[in-house]
Design an enzyme around this catalytic site. Structure first.
Site, PDB file in Angstrom:
ATOM      1  N   ARG A 236      -8.622   3.200  -4.677  1.00 58.46           N
ATOM      2  CA  ARG A 236      -7.878   2.959  -3.445  1.00 58.46           C
ATOM      3  C   ARG A 236      -8.616   1.909  -2.618  1.00 58.46           C
ATOM      4  O   ARG A 236      -9.845   1.865  -2.588  1.00 58.46           O
ATOM      5  CB  ARG A 236      -7.719   4.245  -2.622  1.00 58.46           C
ATOM      6  CG  ARG A 236      -6.713   5.231  -3.199  1.00 58.46           C
ATOM      7  CD  ARG A 236      -5.291   4.702  -3.106  1.00 58.46           C
ATOM      8  NE  ARG A 236      -4.303   5.650  -3.607  1.00 58.46           N
ATOM      9  CZ  ARG A 236      -3.877   5.689  -4.861  1.00 58.46           C
ATOM     10  NH1 ARG A 236      -4.376   4.842  -5.757  1.00 58.46           N
ATOM     11  NH2 ARG A 236      -2.956   6.561  -5.234  1.00 58.46           N
ATOM     12  N   GLU A 265      -2.021  -2.157   1.137  1.00 62.09           N
ATOM     13  CA  GLU A 265      -1.101  -2.803   0.202  1.00 62.09           C
ATOM     14  C   GLU A 265       0.335  -2.307   0.429  1.00 62.09           C
ATOM     15  O   GLU A 265       0.531  -1.174   0.857  1.00 62.09           O
ATOM     16  CB  GLU A 265      -1.530  -2.546  -1.247  1.00 62.09           C
ATOM     17  CG  GLU A 265      -1.485  -1.096  -1.699  1.00 62.09           C
ATOM     18  CD  GLU A 265      -1.905  -0.945  -3.160  1.00 62.09           C
ATOM     19  OE1 GLU A 265      -1.014  -0.607  -3.972  1.00 62.09           O
ATOM     20  OE2 GLU A 265      -3.091  -1.144  -3.476  1.00 62.09           O
ATOM     21  N   HIS A 283      -1.544  -3.758  -8.593  1.00 64.19           N
ATOM     22  CA  HIS A 283      -1.528  -2.305  -8.812  1.00 64.19           C
ATOM     23  C   HIS A 283      -0.844  -1.955 -10.144  1.00 64.19           C
ATOM     24  O   HIS A 283       0.186  -1.282 -10.183  1.00 64.19           O
ATOM     25  CB  HIS A 283      -0.852  -1.575  -7.654  1.00 64.19           C
ATOM     26  CG  HIS A 283      -1.399  -0.195  -7.459  1.00 64.19           C
ATOM     27  ND1 HIS A 283      -1.738   0.326  -6.240  1.00 64.19           N
ATOM     28  CD2 HIS A 283      -1.687   0.792  -8.358  1.00 64.19           C
ATOM     29  CE1 HIS A 283      -2.198   1.565  -6.382  1.00 64.19           C
ATOM     30  NE2 HIS A 283      -2.167   1.863  -7.667  1.00 64.19           N
TER      31      HIS A 283
END
Length: 308
Positions: A236, A265, A283
């Site tokens: 994260r 994000e 991601h």
């Protein structure tokens, strides 16, 4: 017919459609859209993505809510304690994305250290003049320490990959108990954070974002890494001070950074776009067809159990 399952997106594979057929009606509506807001009061189950934070106000607006399912392992975007207090089940997708996430961390490590993105860009530019002795040199990995923040399944899976490269895995001792982690290909010690950082030629993040880990890798922590260290983050974004990392990249103190996650994000710190020796992914940690289908199945099975 009222909406029982409100999802912000389709999922990969047939699981969500099958869930909707079993518990009609399923409605797809973009997060915070007028359609989503209108359907929320009648919804018994929500399906959200990791970039879609649910608040206690949303729980107040959804008196029939029995479950919230997130298409992710992390639940830091959900009001977990408030859900527990109201008897609302929180369903996530642990376990099924272990290898996919460890693989993308390995891909980032190789891309950063072997300067894959720069090499690919050089060839596509049409300016490549052929092999040269000092062209795009990077650090070797064998014989060096790989520090791993997080000794759960993903951290252990990455340790096996680092071990296969000839690296020496070591883990962060989050609980302060010492001892070792049996990661499947061997055993690795648990070290306090300062001891781990000072040894780690590579530091790979595989821990959840919690009150303990938020901002843990601040400037002072990052400066404890050896000269030229490489950081890989598939966990994260809020765990690491991004501006501090960029400063250390620009000064040459850090050897490289590979990211699949970012603080805030999909909004991106614009400094990353110009930061040297970085590889930036959107991601992709769980982005295999098999993994995303398994995540959908696990999520929908959990919601079915909650809906009864």
């Amino acid at each position: 017919m009222s909406t029982r399952i409100l999802s912000t997106s389709p999922l990969v594979g047939p699981a969500l459609a099958e869930l909707g057929a079993r518990f009609p009606e399923l409605r797809l509506a973009s997060f915070r859209s007028p359609e989503w807001n209108a359907a929320l009061p009648g919804a018994e189950a929500l399906v959200v993505m990791l970039s879609e934070p649910i608040t206690e106000a949303d729980l107040d607006a959804a008196p029939k809510l029995k479950a919230i399912g997130t298409y992710s392992v992390g639940v830091n975007h959900l009001p977990v304690k408030a859900c527990q207090a109201r008897g609302i089940a929180v369903v996530n997708t642990p376990g099924v994305l272990t290898d996919a996430t460890a693989d993308i961390a390995l891909a980032l490590l190789m891309a950063v250290t072997r300067r894959v993105a720069e090499g690919e860009a050089l060839v596509r530019s049409g300016q490549w003049q052929g092999w040269a002795p000092d062209q795009l040199l990077g650090p070797a990995l064998a014989g060096k320490v790989c520090g791993i923040l997080g000794s759960g399944p993903i951290g252990q899976a990455f340790a096996r990959r680092a071990w296969a490269l000839g690296m020496t895995p070591m883990f962060w001792d989050r609980e302060g108990h010492g001892g070792v982690v049996a990661f499947g290909a061997g055993k690795a010690p648990r070290l306090p954070l300062p001891g781990l950082l000072s040894r780690s030629a590579v530091l790979s993040l595989h821990c959840p974002l919690t009150d303990q880990t938020r901002g843990m890798l601040d400037r002072a922590a990052l400066e404890q890494l050896p000269q030229g260290a490489v950081i890989i983050n598939t966990a994260r974004g809020g765990i690491m001070d991004e501006n501090a990392a960029i400063d250390l990249l620009e000064s040459g103190r850090l050897g490289g950074v590979g990211l699949d996650v970012y603080e805030g994000e999909p909004r991106l710190n614009p400094r990353w776009l110009q930061a040297p020796r970085t590889v930036l992914l959107p991601h992709l940690g769980s982005a295999t067809t098999e993994t995303r289908e398994a995540m959908a199945r696990l999520l929908c099975d959990g919601l079915a159990s909650a809906l009864g």
